[in-house]
Design an enzyme around this catalytic site. Structure first.
Site, PDB file in Angstrom:
ATOM      1  N   GLU A   1       0.796  -1.086  -0.046  1.00 23.58           N
ATOM      2  CA  GLU A   1       0.026  -0.170   0.018  1.00 23.58           C
ATOM      3  C   GLU A   1       0.979   1.269   0.119  1.00 23.58           C
ATOM      4  O   GLU A   1       0.395   2.256  -0.697  1.00 23.58           O
ATOM      5  CB  GLU A   1      -0.937  -0.152   1.143  1.00 23.58           C
ATOM      6  CG  GLU A   1      -1.937   1.088   1.136  1.00 23.58           C
ATOM      7  CD  GLU A   1      -2.930   1.262   2.377  1.00 23.58           C
ATOM      8  OE1 GLU A   1      -3.960   1.900   2.221  1.00 23.58           O
ATOM      9  OE2 GLU A   1      -2.842   0.440   3.358  1.00 23.58           O
TER      10      GLU A   1
ATOM     11  N   HIS B   1      -0.492 -14.261  -0.032  1.00 27.96           N
ATOM     12  CA  HIS B   1       0.683 -14.651   0.422  1.00 27.96           C
ATOM     13  C   HIS B   1       1.252 -15.983  -0.111  1.00 27.96           C
ATOM     14  O   HIS B   1       0.359 -16.944   0.115  1.00 27.96           O
ATOM     15  CB  HIS B   1       0.973 -14.440   1.804  1.00 27.96           C
ATOM     16  CG  HIS B   1       0.311 -13.065   2.435  1.00 27.96           C
ATOM     17  ND1 HIS B   1       1.033 -12.051   2.105  1.00 27.96           N
ATOM     18  CD2 HIS B   1      -0.573 -12.837   3.207  1.00 27.96           C
ATOM     19  CE1 HIS B   1       0.531 -10.992   2.573  1.00 27.96           C
ATOM     20  NE2 HIS B   1      -0.602 -11.365   3.245  1.00 27.96           N
TER      21      HIS B   1
ATOM     22  N   HIS C   1      -3.798   1.198 -13.697  1.00 27.29           N
ATOM     23  CA  HIS C   1      -5.019   2.344 -14.251  1.00 27.29           C
ATOM     24  C   HIS C   1      -4.722   3.451 -13.746  1.00 27.29           C
ATOM     25  O   HIS C   1      -4.380   3.643 -12.381  1.00 27.29           O
ATOM     26  CB  HIS C   1      -6.406   1.658 -13.566  1.00 27.29           C
ATOM     27  CG  HIS C   1      -7.444   2.901 -14.001  1.00 27.29           C
ATOM     28  ND1 HIS C   1      -7.898   3.052 -15.303  1.00 27.29           N
ATOM     29  CD2 HIS C   1      -8.113   3.773 -13.128  1.00 27.29           C
ATOM     30  CE1 HIS C   1      -8.793   4.208 -15.188  1.00 27.29           C
ATOM     31  NE2 HIS C   1      -8.977   4.416 -13.807  1.00 27.29           N
TER      32      HIS C   1
ATOM     33  N   GLY D   1      -6.319   6.769 -13.767  1.00 32.53           N
ATOM     34  CA  GLY D   1      -7.467   7.672 -13.839  1.00 32.53           C
ATOM     35  C   GLY D   1      -7.400   8.952 -13.144  1.00 32.53           C
ATOM     36  O   GLY D   1      -6.525   9.277 -12.415  1.00 32.53           O
TER      37      GLY D   1
END
Length: 136
Positions: free
Chosen positions: A60, A85, A103, A105
């Site tokens: 993240e 995992h 992507h 956007g």
């Protein structure tokens, strides 16, 4: 992707990236970025293996750094993280997250992140969706 300016921001204050020992790396491609993290007491399970949560946090965070590099002045926040995992990594090894933009956007970025150990074996595969908040 050049992430040097984002690295400078991250390093100015305590945060999860620095607490877990993440190091962000620029790449020559415009749609990829990388991060490394040594498996140690900050990010391992009590059994001595890399925590799955730390792997998801690495994915993240590297995707967030990538989105931030693509959208200067915006706040880029993770709204969905999903991972699998495949293999355990013992304390003392280092993992590398390879993030590729799927992507790009206006409001959403979608990233695929492969996390590998030093032998090059796939440890985790993670999909991250970031919401891009334009500053007014």
């Amino acid at each position: 992707m050049n992430v040097e300016s984002i690295k400078q921001i991250i390093e100015t204050m305590p945060n999860m990236s620095t607490a877990l020992g993440m190091e962000f790396i620029s790449t020559p491609e415009d749609d990829t970025c990388m991060a490394r993290m040594k498996v140690d007491e900050r990010n391992r399970q009590p059994f001595g293996f890399l925590s799955g949560g730390a792997s998801l946090a690495l994915a993240e965070n590297v995707a967030g750094v990538g989105s931030s590099a693509l959208c200067p002045g915006c706040a880029c926040v993770g709204i969905e993280v999903s991972g699998s995992h495949m293999k355990a990594v013992a304390e003392g090894d280092t993992v590398t997250a390879y993030a590729r933009l799927l992507h790009n956007g206006t409001a959403l970025h979608v990233w695929n992140v492969d996390i590998k150990d030093t032998a090059g074996d796939l440890i985790s595969n993670v999909r991250v969706t970031n919401y891009i908040i334009r500053q007014k």
